[in-house]
Design a protein around this motif. Structure first.
Motif, PDB file in Angstrom:
ATOM      1  N   GLU A   1     -19.588   3.219   9.629  1.00 30.53           N
ATOM      2  CA  GLU A   1     -18.503   2.328  10.043  1.00 30.53           C
ATOM      3  C   GLU A   1     -18.506   2.149  11.560  1.00 30.53           C
ATOM      4  O   GLU A   1     -18.389   1.029  12.077  1.00 30.53           O
ATOM      5  CB  GLU A   1     -17.184   2.937   9.579  1.00 30.53           C
TER       6      GLU A   1
ATOM      7  N   PHE B   1      -8.986  -5.046  -1.217  1.00 28.08           N
ATOM      8  CA  PHE B   1      -8.341  -3.787  -0.841  1.00 28.08           C
ATOM      9  C   PHE B   1      -7.286  -3.420  -1.881  1.00 28.08           C
ATOM     10  O   PHE B   1      -7.213  -2.274  -2.343  1.00 28.08           O
ATOM     11  CB  PHE B   1      -7.651  -3.890   0.525  1.00 28.08           C
ATOM     12  N   ILE B   2      -6.446  -4.406  -2.241  1.00 31.02           N
ATOM     13  CA  ILE B   2      -5.364  -4.137  -3.191  1.00 31.02           C
ATOM     14  C   ILE B   2      -5.939  -3.702  -4.535  1.00 31.02           C
ATOM     15  O   ILE B   2      -5.417  -2.794  -5.190  1.00 31.02           O
ATOM     16  CB  ILE B   2      -4.457  -5.370  -3.340  1.00 31.02           C
TER      17      ILE B   2
ATOM     18  N   VAL C   1      -3.836   4.082   4.426  1.00 31.45           N
ATOM     19  CA  VAL C   1      -4.290   2.700   4.394  1.00 31.45           C
ATOM     20  C   VAL C   1      -3.191   1.790   4.916  1.00 31.45           C
ATOM     21  O   VAL C   1      -3.449   0.836   5.661  1.00 31.45           O
ATOM     22  CB  VAL C   1      -4.686   2.301   2.961  1.00 31.45           C
TER      23      VAL C   1
ATOM     24  N   ILE D   1     -11.161  -1.761   6.060  1.00 30.83           N
ATOM     25  CA  ILE D   1     -10.231  -2.490   6.937  1.00 30.83           C
ATOM     26  C   ILE D   1     -10.813  -2.588   8.336  1.00 30.83           C
ATOM     27  O   ILE D   1     -10.798  -3.646   8.973  1.00 30.83           O
ATOM     28  CB  ILE D   1      -8.854  -1.795   6.963  1.00 30.83           C
ATOM     29  N   VAL D   2     -11.376  -1.464   8.814  1.00 34.67           N
ATOM     30  CA  VAL D   2     -11.939  -1.476  10.170  1.00 34.67           C
ATOM     31  C   VAL D   2     -13.134  -2.421  10.237  1.00 34.67           C
ATOM     32  O   VAL D   2     -13.301  -3.178  11.202  1.00 34.67           O
ATOM     33  CB  VAL D   2     -12.313  -0.042  10.587  1.00 34.67           C
ATOM     34  N   VAL D   3     -13.970  -2.403   9.174  1.00 35.86           N
ATOM     35  CA  VAL D   3     -15.110  -3.321   9.159  1.00 35.86           C
ATOM     36  C   VAL D   3     -14.628  -4.759   9.119  1.00 35.86           C
ATOM     37  O   VAL D   3     -15.196  -5.647   9.769  1.00 35.86           O
ATOM     38  CB  VAL D   3     -16.030  -3.000   7.963  1.00 35.86           C
TER      39      VAL D   3
ATOM     40  N   LEU E   1     -10.020   8.940  -2.927  1.00 32.29           N
ATOM     41  CA  LEU E   1     -11.316   8.327  -2.600  1.00 32.29           C
ATOM     42  C   LEU E   1     -11.211   6.837  -2.281  1.00 32.29           C
ATOM     43  O   LEU E   1     -11.732   6.399  -1.249  1.00 32.29           O
ATOM     44  CB  LEU E   1     -12.307   8.591  -3.730  1.00 32.29           C
ATOM     45  N   PRO E   2     -10.520   6.014  -3.125  1.00 34.50           N
ATOM     46  CA  PRO E   2     -10.399   4.601  -2.754  1.00 34.50           C
ATOM     47  C   PRO E   2      -9.691   4.402  -1.417  1.00 34.50           C
ATOM     48  O   PRO E   2     -10.036   3.479  -0.671  1.00 34.50           O
ATOM     49  CB  PRO E   2      -9.584   3.969  -3.890  1.00 34.50           C
ATOM     50  N   HIS E   3      -8.742   5.282  -1.098  1.00 32.18           N
ATOM     51  CA  HIS E   3      -8.037   5.154   0.182  1.00 32.18           C
ATOM     52  C   HIS E   3      -9.028   5.264   1.338  1.00 32.18           C
ATOM     53  O   HIS E   3      -8.991   4.478   2.284  1.00 32.18           O
ATOM     54  CB  HIS E   3      -6.975   6.242   0.318  1.00 32.18           C
ATOM     55  N   VAL E   4      -9.939   6.255   1.220  1.00 37.74           N
ATOM     56  CA  VAL E   4     -10.926   6.449   2.284  1.00 37.74           C
ATOM     57  C   VAL E   4     -11.823   5.228   2.407  1.00 37.74           C
ATOM     58  O   VAL E   4     -12.068   4.715   3.513  1.00 37.74           O
ATOM     59  CB  VAL E   4     -11.768   7.699   1.994  1.00 37.74           C
ATOM     60  N   LEU E   5     -12.307   4.732   1.246  1.00 39.06           N
ATOM     61  CA  LEU E   5     -13.209   3.585   1.280  1.00 39.06           C
ATOM     62  C   LEU E   5     -12.524   2.388   1.912  1.00 39.06           C
ATOM     63  O   LEU E   5     -13.118   1.649   2.706  1.00 39.06           O
ATOM     64  CB  LEU E   5     -13.674   3.242  -0.140  1.00 39.06           C
ATOM     65  N   ILE E   6     -11.238   2.196   1.582  1.00 44.18           N
ATOM     66  CA  ILE E   6     -10.543   1.010   2.085  1.00 44.18           C
ATOM     67  C   ILE E   6     -10.204   1.150   3.559  1.00 44.18           C
ATOM     68  O   ILE E   6     -10.220   0.166   4.298  1.00 44.18           O
ATOM     69  CB  ILE E   6      -9.300   0.723   1.224  1.00 44.18           C
ATOM     70  N   LEU E   7      -9.938   2.395   4.013  1.00 41.02           N
ATOM     71  CA  LEU E   7      -9.748   2.603   5.450  1.00 41.02           C
ATOM     72  C   LEU E   7     -10.969   2.106   6.204  1.00 41.02           C
ATOM     73  O   LEU E   7     -10.873   1.373   7.188  1.00 41.02           O
ATOM     74  CB  LEU E   7      -9.563   4.092   5.754  1.00 41.02           C
ATOM     75  N   THR E   8     -12.157   2.497   5.710  1.00 42.95           N
ATOM     76  CA  THR E   8     -13.395   2.029   6.333  1.00 42.95           C
ATOM     77  C   THR E   8     -13.487   0.510   6.253  1.00 42.95           C
ATOM     78  O   THR E   8     -13.829  -0.149   7.245  1.00 42.95           O
ATOM     79  CB  THR E   8     -14.600   2.667   5.617  1.00 42.95           C
TER      80      THR E   8
ATOM     81  N   PHE F   1       0.826  -1.203   0.000  1.00 44.88           N
ATOM     82  CA  PHE F   1       0.000   0.000   0.000  1.00 44.88           C
ATOM     83  C   PHE F   1       0.865   1.258   0.000  1.00 44.88           C
ATOM     84  O   PHE F   1       0.506   2.257  -0.635  1.00 44.88           O
ATOM     85  CB  PHE F   1      -0.942   0.006   1.204  1.00 44.88           C
TER      86      PHE F   1
ATOM     87  N   ILE G   1      -7.062  -0.011  -4.167  1.00 40.76           N
ATOM     88  CA  ILE G   1      -5.940   0.913  -4.038  1.00 40.76           C
ATOM     89  C   ILE G   1      -5.186   1.020  -5.354  1.00 40.76           C
ATOM     90  O   ILE G   1      -4.765   2.106  -5.758  1.00 40.76           O
ATOM     91  CB  ILE G   1      -4.993   0.459  -2.910  1.00 40.76           C
TER      92      ILE G   1
END
Lengths: 169, 119
Positions: A143, B45-46, A41, B82-84, B73-80, A33, B49
């Motif tokens: 979330e 995720f990959i 990320v 990962i937590v989920v 934008l994809p970074h934000v979605l993937i941050l969410t 990443f 990103i």
């Protein structure tokens, strides 16, 4: 590297080493990443994926505590499912824009606005943070709801059982 | 050949996704199934990103001297995501612990046998 770790996880039979490999896998994907410019990320993945997730797996492993070799039985079903999915994915990959192409559709809608306006509108240099907390704040609220629900589910699953164990002396 | 080199990152995510799927279906041990689910998620995720990457771009942090940024934008979605994903993993592990207390086993096939015996 990632592919090698994933294949090692398929082959390995000792659960403890599989869990450790899972942690290594998360860490390697975090470095990937970074290479793809997604630093936020990457450190979330390193902290949550490699850290918390490994700790959770290890503590669950300590509670269940079984070391016997893993069996694999559903070979044919698995191979058919994997090949079918793989064929569908490979067929669809030719429609993807070239990797790193600045003219790809994904870069043409809201992203330019985030990059150009967020400094004035939000005032934070990190664009990811301003999108996360402001432009898409409702996503983050969702979330948090999911995490809360998961917490409640875990407490119910583990707590109810503890109560029933007291009933049976 | 260009389909291999131009779309390299997508091939990686496909490979990882298939590896995760294989683990989920093939292995009967519930721990290993959960690790498979994690691998499957990471492949998605990959994929996201790598779609956000721009040639010559830097991380999306505003700083003088940098003009080209990768798509945030994809970074934000993937941050969410990962937590989920850690939340779902936690629920899955709680289920595994529960199953182990009930059946004294975390192997799918053994659990099926035990269930048949109980009936």
């Amino acid at each position: 590297m990632l592919a090698i770790t994933a294949i090692a996880i398929i082959v390995m039979r000792n659960i403890l080493s599989v869990i450790m490999l899972g942690g290594i896998y998360s860490l390697v994907s975090a470095t990937l990443f970074v290479a793809l410019d997604a630093v936020d990320v990457a450190f979330t993945e390193a902290a949550v994926g490699a850290g918390i997730s490994t700790v959770l797996f290890l503590s669950a492993f300590a509670v269940t505590g079984q070391h016997y070799a893993l069996e694999r039985k559903n070979h044919n079903v698995a191979i058919i499912a994997v090949l079918t999915t793989g064929a569908a994915l490979v067929y669809s990959i030719s429609d993807m824009p070239v990797f790193g192409d600045p003219a790809a559709p994904i870069h043409n809608h809201v992203a330019p606005r985030y990059i150009e306006q967020s400094a004035e509108e939000i005032g934070i240099p990190n664009i990811v943070t301003s999108v996360l907390a402001s432009y898409r704040g409702f996503d983050t609220l969702g979330e948090v709801t999911v995490v809360f629900t998961a917490l409640v589910a875990v407490l119910l699953l583990l707590g109810v059982n503890r109560g029933s164990r007291k009933d049976k002396p | 050949m260009s389909i291999f080199f131009d779309l390299y990152a997508y091939w990686v995510s496909i490979l990882l996704m298939l590896a995760g799927l294989y683990i989920v279906i093939d292995h009967t041990n519930l721990f290993k199934k959960l690790i498979g689910v994690n691998i499957f998620q990471t492949s998605v995720f990959i994929f996201f990103i790598s779609m956000g990457k721009v040639d010559g771009g830097t991380a999306p942090i505003l700083e003088e001297g940098y003009r080209v940024f990768s798509n945030p934008l994809p970074h934000v979605l993937i941050l969410t995501a990962i937590v989920v994903s850690i939340a779902t993993t936690a629920v899955g592990l709680a289920l595994v612990v529960n199953i182990n207390q009930r059946f004294k086993s975390i192997d799918e096939q053994e659990i099926e046998k035990l269930e048949l015996e109980e009936e």
